[in-house]
Design a protein around this motif. Structure first.
Motif, PDB file in Angstrom:
ATOM      1  N   PRO A   1       0.761  -1.189  -0.064  1.00  0.00           N
ATOM      2  CA  PRO A   1      -0.007   0.040   0.020  1.00  0.00           C
ATOM      3  C   PRO A   1       0.875   1.408   0.222  1.00  0.00           C
ATOM      4  CG  PRO A   1      -0.829  -1.565   1.671  1.00  0.00           C
ATOM      5  CD  PRO A   1       0.506  -2.170   1.218  1.00  0.00           C
ATOM      6  N   VAL A   2       1.903   1.289   0.920  1.00  0.00           N
ATOM      7  CA  VAL A   2       2.790   2.625   0.919  1.00  0.00           C
ATOM      8  C   VAL A   2       3.491   2.882  -0.173  1.00  0.00           C
ATOM      9  CG1 VAL A   2       4.671   1.610   2.088  1.00  0.00           C
ATOM     10  CG2 VAL A   2       4.195   3.899   2.151  1.00  0.00           C
ATOM     11  N   LEU A   3       3.888   1.684  -1.111  1.00  0.00           N
ATOM     12  CA  LEU A   3       4.698   1.733  -2.211  1.00  0.00           C
ATOM     13  C   LEU A   3       3.737   2.119  -3.321  1.00  0.00           C
ATOM     14  CD1 LEU A   3       6.740  -1.639  -2.453  1.00  0.00           C
ATOM     15  CD2 LEU A   3       7.624   0.526  -2.359  1.00  0.00           C
ATOM     16  N   ARG A   4       2.653   1.853  -3.528  1.00  0.00           N
ATOM     17  CA  ARG A   4       1.644   2.243  -4.596  1.00  0.00           C
ATOM     18  C   ARG A   4       1.414   3.777  -4.176  1.00  0.00           C
ATOM     19  NH1 ARG A   4      -0.260  -2.924  -3.721  1.00  0.00           N
ATOM     20  NH2 ARG A   4      -1.802  -2.602  -2.244  1.00  0.00           N
ATOM     21  N   GLU A   5       1.123   4.306  -2.969  1.00  0.00           N
ATOM     22  CA  GLU A   5       1.063   5.673  -2.600  1.00  0.00           C
ATOM     23  C   GLU A   5       2.138   6.511  -3.057  1.00  0.00           C
ATOM     24  OE1 GLU A   5      -0.817   8.792   0.789  1.00  0.00           O
ATOM     25  OE2 GLU A   5      -0.789   6.696   1.066  1.00  0.00           O
ATOM     26  N   VAL A   6       3.326   5.979  -2.778  1.00  0.00           N
ATOM     27  CA  VAL A   6       4.567   6.597  -3.044  1.00  0.00           C
ATOM     28  C   VAL A   6       4.764   6.679  -4.545  1.00  0.00           C
ATOM     29  CG1 VAL A   6       7.023   6.906  -2.887  1.00  0.00           C
ATOM     30  CG2 VAL A   6       5.811   6.229  -0.815  1.00  0.00           C
ATOM     31  N   GLN A   7       4.306   5.572  -5.313  1.00  0.00           N
ATOM     32  CA  GLN A   7       4.502   5.446  -6.742  1.00  0.00           C
ATOM     33  C   GLN A   7       3.688   6.577  -7.446  1.00  0.00           C
ATOM     34  OE1 GLN A   7       3.796   1.750  -8.473  1.00  0.00           O
ATOM     35  NE2 GLN A   7       2.487   2.905 -10.175  1.00  0.00           N
ATOM     36  N   ASN A   8       2.307   6.650  -6.971  1.00  0.00           N
ATOM     37  CA  ASN A   8       1.314   7.892  -7.526  1.00  0.00           C
ATOM     38  C   ASN A   8       2.088   9.160  -7.365  1.00  0.00           C
ATOM     39  OD1 ASN A   8      -1.013   6.457  -8.788  1.00  0.00           O
ATOM     40  ND2 ASN A   8      -0.678   5.229  -6.793  1.00  0.00           N
ATOM     41  N   VAL A   9       2.514   9.376  -5.936  1.00  0.00           N
ATOM     42  CA  VAL A   9       3.209  10.674  -5.716  1.00  0.00           C
ATOM     43  C   VAL A   9       4.202  10.994  -6.816  1.00  0.00           C
ATOM     44  CG1 VAL A   9       4.653  12.403  -4.196  1.00  0.00           C
ATOM     45  CG2 VAL A   9       2.475  10.912  -3.292  1.00  0.00           C
ATOM     46  N   PHE A  10       5.142   9.847  -6.999  1.00  0.00           N
ATOM     47  CA  PHE A  10       6.341  10.004  -7.859  1.00  0.00           C
ATOM     48  C   PHE A  10       5.867  10.145  -9.247  1.00  0.00           C
ATOM     49  CE2 PHE A  10       9.595   7.693 -10.258  1.00  0.00           C
ATOM     50  CZ  PHE A  10      10.292   8.380 -10.382  1.00  0.00           C
ATOM     51  N   THR A  11       4.832   9.672  -9.640  1.00  0.00           N
ATOM     52  CA  THR A  11       4.404   9.774 -10.933  1.00  0.00           C
ATOM     53  C   THR A  11       3.746  11.172 -11.296  1.00  0.00           C
ATOM     54  OG1 THR A  11       3.713   7.327 -11.101  1.00  0.00           O
ATOM     55  CG2 THR A  11       2.524   8.954 -12.583  1.00  0.00           C
TER      56      THR A  11
ATOM     57  N   GLY B   1       7.065  17.244 -14.689  1.00  0.00           N
ATOM     58  CA  GLY B   1       8.445  17.433 -15.297  1.00  0.00           C
ATOM     59  C   GLY B   1       8.297  16.848 -16.551  1.00  0.00           C
ATOM     60  N   GLY B   2       7.584  16.496 -17.341  1.00  0.00           N
ATOM     61  CA  GLY B   2       7.411  16.086 -18.712  1.00  0.00           C
ATOM     62  C   GLY B   2       7.514  14.688 -19.296  1.00  0.00           C
ATOM     63  N   LYS B   3       7.493  13.962 -18.099  1.00  0.00           N
ATOM     64  CA  LYS B   3       7.514  12.449 -18.200  1.00  0.00           C
ATOM     65  C   LYS B   3       6.122  11.978 -18.332  1.00  0.00           C
ATOM     66  CE  LYS B   3      11.939  11.791 -17.767  1.00  0.00           C
ATOM     67  NZ  LYS B   3      13.157  11.347 -18.670  1.00  0.00           N
ATOM     68  N   THR B   4       5.946  10.808 -19.208  1.00  0.00           N
ATOM     69  CA  THR B   4       4.520  10.229 -19.168  1.00  0.00           C
ATOM     70  C   THR B   4       4.278   9.173 -18.105  1.00  0.00           C
ATOM     71  OG1 THR B   4       5.429   8.197 -20.261  1.00  0.00           O
ATOM     72  CG2 THR B   4       4.966  10.283 -21.804  1.00  0.00           C
ATOM     73  N   ALA B   5       3.190   8.991 -17.755  1.00  0.00           N
ATOM     74  CA  ALA B   5       2.948   7.964 -16.816  1.00  0.00           C
ATOM     75  C   ALA B   5       3.503   6.609 -16.872  1.00  0.00           C
ATOM     76  CB  ALA B   5       1.509   7.810 -16.568  1.00  0.00           C
ATOM     77  N   GLY B   6       3.610   6.315 -18.095  1.00  0.00           N
ATOM     78  CA  GLY B   6       4.302   4.729 -18.321  1.00  0.00           C
ATOM     79  C   GLY B   6       5.965   4.976 -18.008  1.00  0.00           C
ATOM     80  N   GLU B   7       6.779   5.922 -18.371  1.00  0.00           N
ATOM     81  CA  GLU B   7       7.912   6.411 -17.911  1.00  0.00           C
ATOM     82  C   GLU B   7       8.394   6.326 -16.690  1.00  0.00           C
ATOM     83  OE1 GLU B   7       9.588   8.891 -21.849  1.00  0.00           O
ATOM     84  OE2 GLU B   7       8.657   9.843 -20.201  1.00  0.00           O
ATOM     85  N   ALA B   8       7.383   7.051 -15.847  1.00  0.00           N
ATOM     86  CA  ALA B   8       7.478   7.103 -14.553  1.00  0.00           C
ATOM     87  C   ALA B   8       7.299   5.653 -13.829  1.00  0.00           C
ATOM     88  CB  ALA B   8       6.303   7.999 -13.835  1.00  0.00           C
TER      89      ALA B   8
END
Length: 235
Positions: free
Chosen positions: A151-161, A167-174
């Motif tokens: 759960p915390v990995l998914r939340e951090v992943q969405n923050v990171f994304t 910054g110009g990246k795509t969701a797939g790249e993130a």
């Protein structure tokens, strides 16, 4: 969407928008943000929020961890994300955590009926008796996502994304970058709450320099929300 589910959805959004501490609600779809007629969001804001949510949903699906429910920090608010069906995600903007109990009470009584009426089952119904057991994934990252830290990995992943998209990246790249950093973390140390800062430090270096401090603050909030760490140890 048929007329009856549409009426139910509008009614739900209107009820959520009236709750104290709720900034607004919408349903994010591939076509944009669907709001109640008297929404607290203007069209441009609803579209921007819907695009952000859809990118996060796609990013989570890309790494094999579809969102079931998520609560993250979004600028000065808290964003609650709850899937309604495959292409529709209920999104509620809260004044931090103050409105959570009342929002959850409404969702508890209304959401199951809405999902049923549009032919979509909840996460619980997908695990009903008679369904085939889900095999354990072979990939180490996927196994980690299903464990205590998932759960915390998914939340951090969405923050990171969300930061990388700005910054110009795509969701797939993130999603790929996040997965690579998790794999590096697996190689360096034994993943645990104790070693989680190692992953966070690596992710910080991938964000733009002028946003690193705010990114760390948002990640720390995600860690606090998970309750895996004592509050005094999250810094």
């Amino acid at each position: 969407m048929s007329a009856e589910p549409n009426r139910q959805l509008v009614s739900l959004l209107e009820e959520l928008d009236r709750l104290p501490g709720v900034r607004g609600s919408l349903v994010a779809t591939v076509d944009g943000g669907y709001t109640a007629s008297e929404s607290n969001f203007d069209a441009a804001t609803a579209t921007d929020i819907a695009k952000t949510v859809r990118r996060m949903v796609v990013a989570s699906a890309t790494v094999g961890s579809p969102i079931e429910e998520l609560l993250i920090t979004f600028h000065t608010a808290r964003m609650m994300i709850v899937p309604v069906r495959e292409e529709a995600t209920l999104t509620i903007m809260l004044e931090r955590d103050s409105a959570q109990p009342s929002v959850r009470a409404v969702l508890k009584t209304r959401l199951a009926g809405l999902r049923s009426s549009i032919g979509s089952s909840s996460a619980e119904s997908s695990m009903s008796a008679g369904s085939a057991p889900v095999p354990e994934p072979e990939d180490e990252v996927d196994r980690l996502m299903l464990g205590e830290l998932g759960p915390v990995l998914r939340e951090v992943q969405n923050v990171f994304t969300s930061y990388l998209i700005r910054g110009g990246k795509t969701a797939g790249e993130a999603g790929v970058m996040m997965r690579e950093q998790i794999r590096e973390w697996l190689l360096m140390v034994n993943p645990s709450p104790y070693t989680f800062p190692v992953l966070v430090d690596a992710l910080v270096q991938l964000t733009s320099r002028d946003e690193r401090e705010t990114f760390k603050i948002d990640v720390q909030q995600a860690m606090r929300n998970s309750r895996l760490w004592p509050k005094k140890n999250v810094r």
